[in-house]
Each structure stands twice: as structure tokens, then as C-alpha cells.
Design an enzyme around this catalytic site. Sequence first.
Site, mmCIF file in Angstrom:
data_model
loop_
_atom_site.group_PDB
_atom_site.id
_atom_site.type_symbol
_atom_site.label_atom_id
_atom_site.label_comp_id
_atom_site.label_asym_id
_atom_site.label_seq_id
_atom_site.Cartn_x
_atom_site.Cartn_y
_atom_site.Cartn_z
ATOM 1 N N ASP A 108 -9.918 -3.490 -5.936
ATOM 2 C CA ASP A 108 -9.522 -2.667 -5.092
ATOM 3 C C ASP A 108 -9.821 -1.001 -4.766
ATOM 4 O O ASP A 108 -9.773 -0.385 -5.763
ATOM 5 C CB ASP A 108 -7.592 -2.776 -5.362
ATOM 6 C CG ASP A 108 -7.326 -2.281 -4.138
ATOM 7 O OD1 ASP A 108 -7.881 -1.898 -3.212
ATOM 8 O OD2 ASP A 108 -6.217 -2.142 -3.870
ATOM 9 N N HIS A 159 -8.020 -5.370 -1.331
ATOM 10 C CA HIS A 159 -6.515 -4.332 -1.079
ATOM 11 C C HIS A 159 -5.531 -4.837 0.395
ATOM 12 O O HIS A 159 -6.218 -5.431 1.096
ATOM 13 C CB HIS A 159 -7.013 -2.944 -0.604
ATOM 14 C CG HIS A 159 -6.390 -1.768 -0.278
ATOM 15 N ND1 HIS A 159 -5.157 -1.217 -0.985
ATOM 16 C CD2 HIS A 159 -5.526 -1.509 1.178
ATOM 17 C CE1 HIS A 159 -4.001 -0.170 -0.466
ATOM 18 N NE2 HIS A 159 -4.262 -0.822 -0.166
ATOM 19 N N SER A 201 0.745 -1.237 -0.147
ATOM 20 C CA SER A 201 0.168 -0.299 0.207
ATOM 21 C C SER A 201 0.955 1.426 -0.118
ATOM 22 O O SER A 201 1.522 1.249 -0.776
ATOM 23 C CB SER A 201 -0.988 0.055 1.746
ATOM 24 O OG SER A 201 -1.680 0.624 0.774
#
Length: 395
Positions: A327, A356, A200
Amino acid sequence: MFSSRDKAEVKLYFDSNNEENQKILDQCPHLYQKYDKDVTINDRINNIEDSEPTIKNGVTFYPPYYLYNSHFMNYYGSYKIPKLNLKTRREILVNPIDGGTISLDFFELGEFKEDTPTIVINHGLTGGSHERYVQYFAQRAYKEKGFRSVVFNYRGCAGNPITADRAYSAVQLDDIKFVTEYLTKTALPLVKKWFLVGFSLGSAILVNYMADAGKDSPYLAHVSISNPMNMVECTKNLSSTYINNLIYNKGLANNLKRLFRKFDGRLDKYATKEQIMAAQTIADFDDLITSKMFGFETAHDYYLAASSSKSIRNLVKPILFINAIDDPIAPTSGFPWKDFKSNPNTILCVSRWGGHLGFISYEDHMSWSDKAAVEYLSTFLDDNNNNNDNDNKTE
């Protein structure tokens, strides 16, 4: 039970003229498998659209039937898979540039040699070495190929105190540079094979570091998972639906509020406590604090500078990107497809499902992206592309 095979196909974007990409993918069965006898990896598809994959792929990824919804996938990956509680050894570091405190957590999974290939892990927005996705990846990397893993915990995260006026962001590279120099020259100077993995926000830091360091980076190869590639598009997507706004936009903003409470009066130059507490979204918070802290007028300006999408064409070392179409935080809209297909150092892997940082597979309820990432990094272990599972660890 399952959707069509075409939807489940893992799509690959890379420069097929680079023979090294072909060799790497041939060694990664969770990334690439021959589709049929009529299409091979050496037969590049002449695509009219940049968003069409480079090659027809035989690999498919299906989540369990109850995780087809990305929100369920994200919740399961974050809260429902069992905690590992892996043992770590912490080193606390103070960056001499401004006195900011960061830390390194070394996973103590076994007895390592002094030159054991080592992975540095960048966690997500307000995470740390305790996160499930971090620990499961480190455990798999060790069990599969004997990698040592070290987590770089950012300022204020994972118990780190606030000792400077600056926090961290995707464009703040002083800390990753400091960590890299400390690890390679002081802590583990005999390690010859270094790898960098980002999750991320950590993957955005990774890419910006790669673009800045160029060939001077000591890392041999990299993996980016759930990268918020185009942060302007990410912001739009976070506000696009009621669920996205409620769960992710406001949820992540609240995480940032909790983190920045540790700064006390250090934030007064940017905003009042009342203004900070009134922020409802990540963009609100970045407009108030992050952008100003790092020299930008607005959050939009910061997002343009921080986005990985602008740097793909300039990356000069090997890197694998793994993202999911569903996502809700890091959508594939705004991806520079053409740049991935023309840069010989990049491979982009896109699955239909995964959410995600989820990517839980129906086969074993474990992370498919972890398997693919470890396979990719393992191709760089042996100079002759002949890896030995037992060379890097002792029992």
C-alpha cells in the site's frame, strides 16, 4: 505466473489465547484455513520477532498478473471496475454542535426488516457513497448475508454543503457520534446488531471513535480496511518516491483543495487562498489548515494524535484490520505488531499485495478484502454463531 506461496500467504496477528478469535477465524475461509495437518490454529507460534504472524495460515491472496504493481491495482480498483450506481435514499443532518451539514445514504438493495443488522460505512478522504469500493462492499454484504448498509458522508463530501467553519478529520468525532446516536435512537431504533466499517481515512475515524467510546459504543463489531495506521510513516512514504509523490501526495492534496474551495472565506483565519493553492502535498495542506482547524500547531502534531497505532492496545470491542504490504498510502511500517498480538479484541490481516483499497483477486476480479470483511461481520449475526443467510432480508 505467480510468486511463491510464502509471499502470497495472508498473515494474521491476534491473541491466540482468546478462544473467540479462534472461533471467528474458523468461520472465515477467506481469512484463515488450516495450513497442514501438523499446524493448527491452536498451536501458537512462539515468535522471536513481534512482526512475525501469530499462526501459519493456509489462505493465500494473488492479484491478477497485471495488477501485481500496486499503482495498477489502485487505478483498476478506483476507475476500471464497472460502476454499480446503486440506488440510495439520502437523509441530510445538521450537527447541532456547530451547524455542520452531513448526510446519510441508505442503500436500497431490497426490502429490509425494521431490525435488519445494519452496517455504517465511513468512506475515504474525499469520497462518499458513490465510490466503487463503498458500493461493491455494500452489495456483497447484502447479497451474502442480507446486511443493510448506510454511508456516512462527511462535511463537504458527496454533495454536502459547507455550513460551518469546521471540516472533518480523523480526530473530529462529533459527527460520527451524532450519526451513531441518530441512527440507533431515531432512524432505526429496532436494530439490535450494529456494525461499523471504515475505509482509509474512514477507518482512522472509526478507530479513534472506538477508543473514545469504549464499551459505550453500540457497534457490535468493526472492520478497518487500508487504515493509515501511523500517519507520520504514511507522510514519509508518500514522499519516498517520485511516483508516490506525483500520483498520491499531490493528487490527494489537489482533492483537498477542490473540497476546501467550498469554504470560501471561512479559511481566511488559517491561510490565504494563495497559500492554500500553493500547497503541493497533504502535509503542506495539513500544516496550513487541518492542524490549525483542530487545535494542533503542526501537521506532525495532528498525525501523532490521529494515528490508529496509538490506540490498538486500548480497543475493547472486536475489530478486524485488513492492510496490504504494498500500500503506497498506508504502509505497514510503524505498525504496533505486539499490540495486535496481545489485545484479545483485535485481528490484523496483512496481505503481500492489494494496494490501497484494491485487493482485486485473480480468481474472480472481485475484492478479496470485501469477502473477508463480510465473513468476519457475519460471525456476529447469530448469538450461537450459526448464521442464516436469509434471516435478515426479504425479497
